[in-house]
Design an enzyme around this catalytic site. Sequence first.
Site, mmCIF file in Angstrom:
data_model
loop_
_atom_site.group_PDB
_atom_site.id
_atom_site.type_symbol
_atom_site.label_atom_id
_atom_site.label_comp_id
_atom_site.label_asym_id
_atom_site.label_seq_id
_atom_site.Cartn_x
_atom_site.Cartn_y
_atom_site.Cartn_z
ATOM 1 N N ASP A 202 40.946 44.273 38.067
ATOM 2 C CA ASP A 202 41.378 44.131 38.812
ATOM 3 C C ASP A 202 41.370 42.451 38.684
ATOM 4 O O ASP A 202 40.982 42.050 37.706
ATOM 5 C CB ASP A 202 40.233 43.621 40.515
ATOM 6 C CG ASP A 202 40.318 44.782 41.375
ATOM 7 O OD1 ASP A 202 40.411 45.512 40.674
ATOM 8 O OD2 ASP A 202 39.623 44.726 42.133
ATOM 9 N N HIS B 140 47.507 45.321 43.739
ATOM 10 C CA HIS B 140 46.578 44.309 44.563
ATOM 11 C C HIS B 140 46.885 43.429 44.825
ATOM 12 O O HIS B 140 46.333 42.391 45.282
ATOM 13 C CB HIS B 140 45.895 43.996 42.753
ATOM 14 C CG HIS B 140 44.012 43.461 43.511
ATOM 15 N ND1 HIS B 140 43.658 43.583 44.644
ATOM 16 C CD2 HIS B 140 43.657 42.282 43.077
ATOM 17 C CE1 HIS B 140 42.126 43.220 44.935
ATOM 18 N NE2 HIS B 140 42.333 42.146 43.978
ATOM 19 N N HIS C 267 46.505 37.701 46.508
ATOM 20 C CA HIS C 267 45.174 37.612 46.125
ATOM 21 C C HIS C 267 44.827 37.153 47.540
ATOM 22 O O HIS C 267 43.918 36.841 48.473
ATOM 23 C CB HIS C 267 44.894 37.142 45.490
ATOM 24 C CG HIS C 267 42.815 38.033 45.143
ATOM 25 N ND1 HIS C 267 41.799 37.494 45.978
ATOM 26 C CD2 HIS C 267 42.935 38.942 44.484
ATOM 27 C CE1 HIS C 267 40.902 38.422 45.172
ATOM 28 N NE2 HIS C 267 41.456 39.321 44.474
ATOM 29 N N HIS D 211 36.551 43.070 36.249
ATOM 30 C CA HIS D 211 38.225 42.200 36.513
ATOM 31 C C HIS D 211 38.708 41.781 35.314
ATOM 32 O O HIS D 211 37.727 41.306 34.413
ATOM 33 C CB HIS D 211 37.865 40.688 37.825
ATOM 34 C CG HIS D 211 37.051 41.248 38.733
ATOM 35 N ND1 HIS D 211 36.146 41.711 39.700
ATOM 36 C CD2 HIS D 211 37.962 40.583 40.160
ATOM 37 C CE1 HIS D 211 35.843 41.911 40.875
ATOM 38 N NE2 HIS D 211 37.020 41.483 41.652
#
Length: 421
Positions: free
Chosen positions: A229, A279, A283, A373
């Site tokens: 991610d 994603h 964020h 990540h």
Amino acid sequence: MRGASFPSLTTKIHSKRSVMKSHIFNLRILNKLIALLLTAIIFFVIATPVYAANGAKPHVINAVRSNSVVTLNNQVHRFHTFNLFGQNHIRIRDLASMLSGSLMQFSVDWNSELRIIQLQIGRPYNPVGGELSLRPTNVKTGTFTNTRISINNNEHTLSTIHIGGETFFRTRDIADAMGFSLRWNPESRSITLGAGSLRIEYTTTPYEGPGSTVRLLDPNRPVVALTFDDGPSSNTNLVLDALGEHGVPATFFVLGSRISANSATLRRTANAGHEIASHAWSHRSLTRLSNEQIRTEVTDTSNAIRYVTGITPTLLRTPYGATNRRVEGVLESMGFPLIHWSLDTRDWESRSQTAIFNATMNHVRDRDIILMHDIHEPTAHAVRRIVPALLTRGYQFVTVSELMCYSRITLMPGIEYRHGR
Ligand code: ZN
């Protein structure tokens, strides 16, 4: 073990024992060695899948789809075949349908009691519907299988591949079992099957589109989907290097806001065959955004991914995994399933490759989705250790879409998924 026995054998020859005795002893050892060797050979022949013997143990095995066509008695037959390790694989009913009415015709029956496919050479073929199918279109994974087939009552067990509910035989195996000759003509990409004076030629052309390659998995071994991610970032390249070393795929949930500054990295990720997923843009937790803001975040990210890679993402992971009924409603209307995880390596917290490695290896289960990540350097170093360790445990790597396809889970928009179990 076997190598270590040889020096002691030599020692015995030069020992003070009588020549006779040492001969007998040597013979006994030799017999044992031969027995051991035979056992080892038998074991490997049985235990090693036939396909694995054809290459240098590739970790990722793809079957490549071809469109095949044959004109027989002025009738054009179109069907698809798969190439695996340079060998053409065909569906038995397509072959039967194609040869129907010719001197090479044969009947096909499925004996559900004995679980065996029964072929009778010379008998007319009875189509049962769904013949010469050009499916599958969207299938991403297949499996290695063995299939029992009887040809004029002689039984064979052949290595097959199972793709999209269909069984594909190696054309050469079927030709051998039926006594047909087979010739591959690389220039015309055609296959000539012969029996007696009859020759039938079909040409294959690479199929392009969804399902053009199918990743083959061993159903007796576990599978896992690595996911990364918050990229793309400069560290993504380290992760790609680590994955590339073993040729394993992963899924990258990218942030729209990072794409323009790292477009080459995103392109590299896509070109390496990894799955690119969304994603969202900034964020920010989608639960704190208005419906309109969610739509903008998701649409802008899809557009940015498409602009750079040509790929339209079909999966979305919400930032922080945060969701609620309203967010799911918006994502449902946009066609996105929510892909979360079953194993959190907590790499963002520990920033320690050993902690990440242990978190993974101590908790990993068949069909997990593992969260990492690609913005953290220790993660890349951990991946370098995790991939070979999981391979040693027999794990097979898939993208999230492949995991779901393989697990026969139909992804629904607005629904949350955490694993392939
Ligand atoms: Zn995130």
